[in-house]
Enzyme design. Structure first.
Site, PDB file in Angstrom:
ATOM      1  N   HIS A 179     -11.739  -5.459   8.547  1.00  0.00           N
ATOM      2  CA  HIS A 179     -12.242  -5.100   7.131  1.00  0.00           C
ATOM      3  C   HIS A 179     -13.499  -4.220   7.171  1.00  0.00           C
ATOM      4  O   HIS A 179     -14.121  -4.104   6.227  1.00  0.00           O
ATOM      5  CB  HIS A 179     -12.616  -6.244   6.399  1.00  0.00           C
ATOM      6  CG  HIS A 179     -11.506  -7.071   5.822  1.00  0.00           C
ATOM      7  ND1 HIS A 179     -10.299  -7.634   6.636  1.00  0.00           N
ATOM      8  CD2 HIS A 179     -10.871  -7.417   4.826  1.00  0.00           C
ATOM      9  CE1 HIS A 179      -9.636  -8.180   6.085  1.00  0.00           C
ATOM     10  NE2 HIS A 179      -9.881  -8.061   4.753  1.00  0.00           N
TER      11      HIS A 179
ATOM     12  N   GLU B 120       0.714  -1.317   0.204  1.00  0.00           N
ATOM     13  CA  GLU B 120       0.062  -0.087  -0.026  1.00  0.00           C
ATOM     14  C   GLU B 120       0.842   1.155   0.125  1.00  0.00           C
ATOM     15  O   GLU B 120       0.522   2.191  -0.806  1.00  0.00           O
ATOM     16  CB  GLU B 120      -0.933   0.136   1.269  1.00  0.00           C
ATOM     17  CG  GLU B 120      -2.129  -1.038   1.029  1.00  0.00           C
ATOM     18  CD  GLU B 120      -1.939  -2.376   1.410  1.00  0.00           C
ATOM     19  OE1 GLU B 120      -0.657  -2.686   1.789  1.00  0.00           O
ATOM     20  OE2 GLU B 120      -2.916  -3.207   1.284  1.00  0.00           O
TER      21      GLU B 120
END
Lengths: 314, 327
Positions: free
Chosen positions: B132, B63
């Protein structure tokens, strides 16, 4: 290149005086001892190539051709500074010269360099992005992510690791499992080698080879510059973590007199030329300080400028 | 006459991406699984085949590197759209977003623009547990230098990307994971939308419900329940989380004299806290009751359905909050 190294050295020596006189504030990280790296590498670059740097970037900025006046004014926090006084010593920028900072997060500039190179590749340019960083950055996760991405996509990046043996005050062997940093880069499948960073000729010739390789489209290249900083990490650092004798030993290899000696030996430098060069650089530094002293600061009413662009979205 | 087609939020985002890449050759999409996989939420399905691997780039699970590379590519003259799979993973790139994307323009004295768009999924409700499911867009909305958008409707999902790409500065777009399957009629010629203003989604006179993204449907459902009881709620969709459109929000509260903010973020330090403070600062004497907040309960999001539903803002909790202020 001698003249360029001298400019960096004398600029920083004056910065130390001005720091002590509290004309320059904040964090200031000096490059004294490492000048051969910036000067040798920038000598191998074309004007259209990009440079991404760290917080120890005075040498990179000067070697890249940024006017000393704009640097000194930035150190003083003046509006005539290269970043209008918003960046200071750690955040020098000059987009016209494709100099993209001045990044004070260790490793923070690595993915930016990968992205600049990606843009060049996608736009069909044959430019090279050079990314300077220190040995400390090699421990950051983003270092590994960036190496992998650059090698995977064969992007035109020249990674220049300035291994000065200390991450702030932590010696290389105390922060790296593998201290051969060129070997680390080789693990990503990129061409890499170590260079004597105290020898500007060695640096320049390695950089020329690496730049040619990168420009030819084979992917990124990694140079480990074995160098040393003669001064502490920053002006706040009392330098207790290393031996005085070690510092002295490295000073024997000071790249500036070493080059001067070589040039004298081959007859291309004499006392007169050297003194003229010293005088010219001294005048340049004086002029930069005078201009910085005289320059105005950005009006406080403009504090919130440049948070977002003034051209609003349509 | 404009015709409409029933369109899903997912397809609306895909069409916006497709249109942007055809309109401007500098636009490209990169992120984890955006290419061969078709996007972890199916958003970019088919785009790799249509536009090729240069324009639709699968990235490693890195990321910080691919968001940072997006910043570099934006500086270098491209118009990257970076997809981060969820806001939770974006924390691995927070350094790049905050210390570089949001900061470079100011730190360089106006020299370095970062015309980057980052899209990411946010929110809970799908039993994906704590790593999540969180709604952290309010954190990003606290950062000067960023524009933060939250499309709650199919039209906004279709229309926010292009103006975001025209912005010379970084824009983050938060897509609530629960919205991708929502279908709404979309004008066949639907184009860009205003990315500077909030929108009144349902006019009303008795109370203002302020919501965005995944909580817009919660607020609208609450408004329906309240209507059955004779309470006429106005629903404002923030749409733009930074900079906040105070005018629309405060204007509505001045008419209704009561406000309830519905936010899937945690209550402490939430975007709802900011909105509430602004209403108090700007419209205190117009208020007939204290501003109320309906936020997520302050727990890491649990997996079990009943627990998760209890943690998230629900229409019933909004109705209860409204009853407390309407009296």
């Amino acid at each position: 290149m001698l003249r360029e190294m001298l400019r960096v050295r004398r600029f920083e020596e004056r910065c130390v005086e001005l720091y002590s006189a509290q004309r320059i504030r904040g964090f200031m990280h000096l490059y004294v001892g490492e000048e051969a790296v910036a000067v040798g590498v920038c000598d191998a670059l074309d004007p259209q190539d990009a440079v991404v740097s760290t917080y120890r970037e005075h040498g990179h900025a000067l070697a890249r051709g940024m006017p000393m006046e704009s640097l000194m004014a930035e150190m003083f926090g003046k509006v005539t500074g290269c970043s209008r006084g918003r960046g200071g010593s750690m955040h020098l920028f000059d987009v016209a010269r494709r100099f993209y900072g001045g990044n004070a997060i260790v490793g923070g500039g690595l993915p930016l360099a990968v992205g600049l190179a990606l843009a060049d590749r996608m736009r069909g340019q044959t430019r090279v992005t050079t990314c300077f960083f220190g040995d400390g950055a090699v421990a950051e996760g983003v270092f590994h992510e960036s190496m992998n991405l650059a090698a995977l996509w064969r992007l035109p990046v020249l990674f220049v690791c300035e291994n000065n043996l200390y991450a702030m005050g932590t010696a290389l062997a105390r922060h790296q499992a593998q201290t051969d940093l060129a070997l680390r880069a080789a693990g990503y499948g990129m061409v890499s080698w170590a260079v004597d960073g105290m020898d500007v000729d060695a640096v320049a010739s390695a950089a020329r080879r690496a730049v040619a390789l990168v420009r030819s489209g084979t992917g990124p290249c990694f140079l480990e510059m074995r160098t040393y900083r003669f001064r502490a990490h920053s002006m706040y650092d009392s330098d207790r973590y290393r031996d005085k004798a070690e510092v002295e030993a490295w000073k024997q290899r000071d790249p500036l007199p070493a080059l001067a000696l070589r040039l004298r030996a081959d007859g291309s430098l004499d006392d007169e030329t050297w003194q003229a060069m010293e005088a010219e650089v001294a005048r340049e530094v004086d002029a930069a300080v005078e201009a910085a002293e005289a320059a105005p600061t950005e009006p406080v009413e403009d504090l919130t400028r440049f948070v977002r662009s003034e051209s609003a979205p349509s | 006459m404009t015709t409409t087609t029933l369109t899903s939020y997912r397809v609306a985002v895909r069409e916006a991406l497709r249109e942007a890449m055809h309109r401007d050759e500098r636009v490209f999409l990169m992120g984890e699984d955006v290419g061969a996989y078709g996007g972890s939420f199916g958003v970019s399905l088919g785009l790799l085949e249509e536009l090729g691997p240069e324009r639709v780039r699968d990235t490693p699970l890195s990321e910080a590197a691919f968001v940072g590379a997006g910043i570099g590519a934006a500086i270098g003259g491209m118009r990257p759209v970076v997809e981060v799979m969820t806001v939770n993973f974006s924390l691995l790139a927070l350094d790049q977003i905050l210390n570089n994307a949001a900061t470079l323009l100011h730190m360089s004295g106006g020299q370095v623009n970062v015309p980057l768009v980052v899209r990411m999924t946010t929110g809970g409700g799908r039993q994906l547990a704590a790593q999540h499911s969180h709604s952290l867009e309010g954190w990003y909305a606290a950062i000067p230098g960023l524009t933060v958008l939250a499309p709650a409707t199919v039209a906004d999902a279709r229309g926010m990307l292009w103006p975001a790409l025209l912005d010379p500065d970084p824009v983050l777009i938060f897509e609530h994971g629960g919205l991708y399957n929502v279908e709404e009629p979309l004008a066949d010629d639907a184009g860009p939308v205003d990315i500077t203003r909030a929108a009144v989604r349902r006019p009303g006179t008795d109370v203002t419900l302020i919501a965005y993204g995944g909580t817009l449907s919660v607020a609208l459902a609450a408004a329906d329940l309240l209507a059955d009881d004779g309470v006429d709620a106005e629903v404002v969709d923030l749409r733009v989380l930074r900079p906040l459109d105070d005018e629309t929000v405060v204007g509505s509260v001045r008419r209704t004299h009561r406000a309830v903010v519905v936010d899937e973020g945690w209550r402490t330090g939430s975007l709802a806290a900011e909105v509430s403070a602004r209403i108090t600062e700007q419209a205190f004497y117009d208020l007939d009751a204290p501003v109320q907040r309906v936020c997520s309960v302050e727990v890491p999001m649990p997996y079990a359905r009943d627990l998760e539903q209890a943690a998230l803002p629900q229409p019933g909790r909004v109705v209860d909050a409204v009853r407390a202020v309407v009296g």
